[in-house]
Enzyme design. Sequence first.
Site, PDB file in Angstrom:
ATOM      1  N   ASN A   7      -2.708 -25.832 -22.407  1.00 57.82           N
ATOM      2  CA  ASN A   7      -4.152 -25.925 -22.201  1.00 57.82           C
ATOM      3  C   ASN A   7      -4.768 -26.007 -23.594  1.00 57.82           C
ATOM      4  O   ASN A   7      -4.868 -25.009 -24.298  1.00 57.82           O
ATOM      5  CB  ASN A   7      -4.643 -24.675 -21.452  1.00 57.82           C
ATOM      6  N   ARG A  87      -3.182 -29.380 -18.961  1.00 55.03           N
ATOM      7  CA  ARG A  87      -4.395 -29.240 -18.160  1.00 55.03           C
ATOM      8  C   ARG A  87      -5.460 -30.169 -18.741  1.00 55.03           C
ATOM      9  O   ARG A  87      -5.711 -30.157 -19.947  1.00 55.03           O
ATOM     10  CB  ARG A  87      -4.890 -27.797 -18.216  1.00 55.03           C
ATOM     11  N   HIS A 176     -12.073 -26.968 -11.139  1.00 55.06           N
ATOM     12  CA  HIS A 176     -11.170 -25.889 -10.692  1.00 55.06           C
ATOM     13  C   HIS A 176     -10.224 -26.374  -9.599  1.00 55.06           C
ATOM     14  O   HIS A 176      -9.706 -25.575  -8.815  1.00 55.06           O
ATOM     15  CB  HIS A 176     -11.960 -24.690 -10.085  1.00 55.06           C
ATOM     16  N   ARG A 237     -23.370 -19.337 -17.008  1.00 58.97           N
ATOM     17  CA  ARG A 237     -23.962 -20.610 -16.552  1.00 58.97           C
ATOM     18  C   ARG A 237     -24.906 -20.360 -15.383  1.00 58.97           C
ATOM     19  O   ARG A 237     -24.630 -19.511 -14.530  1.00 58.97           O
ATOM     20  CB  ARG A 237     -22.864 -21.584 -16.113  1.00 58.97           C
ATOM     21  N   GLU A 378      -2.802 -21.307 -11.881  1.00 61.14           N
ATOM     22  CA  GLU A 378      -2.933 -22.717 -12.263  1.00 61.14           C
ATOM     23  C   GLU A 378      -1.704 -23.199 -13.037  1.00 61.14           C
ATOM     24  O   GLU A 378      -1.277 -24.339 -12.875  1.00 61.14           O
ATOM     25  CB  GLU A 378      -4.214 -22.921 -13.076  1.00 61.14           C
TER      26      GLU A 378
END
Length: 395
Positions: A7, A87, A176, A237, A378
């Site tokens: 990642n 990713r 996601h 956010r 993930e």
Amino acid sequence: MLILAVNSGSSSIKCAVVDPDSGETRWSAFVENLGTRGPHHLVERDQAGKRSREMGASDHQGAFESVICALNAQPEMARELVGVGHRVVHGGESFHSSALIDAEVEQAIERAAALAPLHNPGHLLGIRAARHALPELPHVAVFDTAFHQTLPEFAFRYAVPEAWYKEYGIRRYGFHGTSHRYVAHRASELLGREPADLNLITAHLGNGCSLAAIQGGRSIDTTMGFTPLDGLVMGTRSGDLDPAIVFHLMERGGLSAQEIETALIHKSGLFGLSGLTSDVRILSARSEEGHSGAKLALEVFCHRLAKHIGALATSFGRLDGLVFTAGIGENSALVRRMACARLGSLGIVLDDEKNGRNETRIDAPESKSAVLVVPTNEELMIARDTRELALGLRP
Ligand code: AMP
């Protein structure tokens, strides 16, 4: 057989060596603050514990070489690597599933950088550095957006002039996806039912938060949109808001587009509402002590969460399961309780004791749909996709 899951962001690289069968992480490493002045440290973790060493490099290429050096210090593990999975946040409309990386795929990721300027350039730096350092291994891109490419057009289109979609790609992409795909699959295993028979809503509640409506294993709607700013309230956010607020702040408040964007991404959400923190652990404790901002932040978060779960439930004739995952979803009994308390009209009833213990099944016997807590993974999805593509098991 092992996979290196990568990642890579604009200033950091996180790597893990994952067994795609057991899901076990054998080794992990991360480097932060790339592109800034050093010193930079490579932090490794494995069975032997955690250790840190200073690296000379300050860019992705150098950092990746340090990662490979550290990997090669464990030759038995390095020998077992069969592929590298990366990713990638945004695949635009080009990728409906993970893809073996070649020059064409790299170019498509670069084109999608216009849609994800904060993410894709960092992924590309990592992909190029990793392909350079490990040219003999197949490299695979696993996209956050790919799982949501099955959304029907009426769910992914915004009600804006068609030309905006055609010329600028303005549509709902959803994010996601790797996490939603994993927990939906795991929920069907836990429920002992075929994915094809299940209508699920998956709630990924971490620093970023999103829901997906999943029918027969395919995403048919989701709350994140053109960017990961849309939908639920998140750590920092805002989630969805009236777009006219932006014009008002520009015209009346004299704020620049850049200032508003920064505030909506980094200074809003739980943090902005509470004036304290984005961390639900602290907010829960402070709310209990009577802090009004903490209490309000959690109420707005859970109200929006329940409202969107209700909205996504209209995607199906019946809802078989609601699945909570990620940092907040897996650990906050309070958030699950506050959200589910608003879902009585869907027939959802929690077992408070099981919920308090973070058990896997937390619905009460009279609940019309199952409610589950499923840890996301993930890296495991990245490892499995990479294995399949690297070994040619999937076209
Ligand atoms: P993630 O992005 O999945 O790592 O989630 C990070 C967020 O999970 C943190 O900001 C916390 O708000 C939340 N979190 C982690 N552990 C807990 C916990 N034990 N209880 C409540 N929230 C938690």
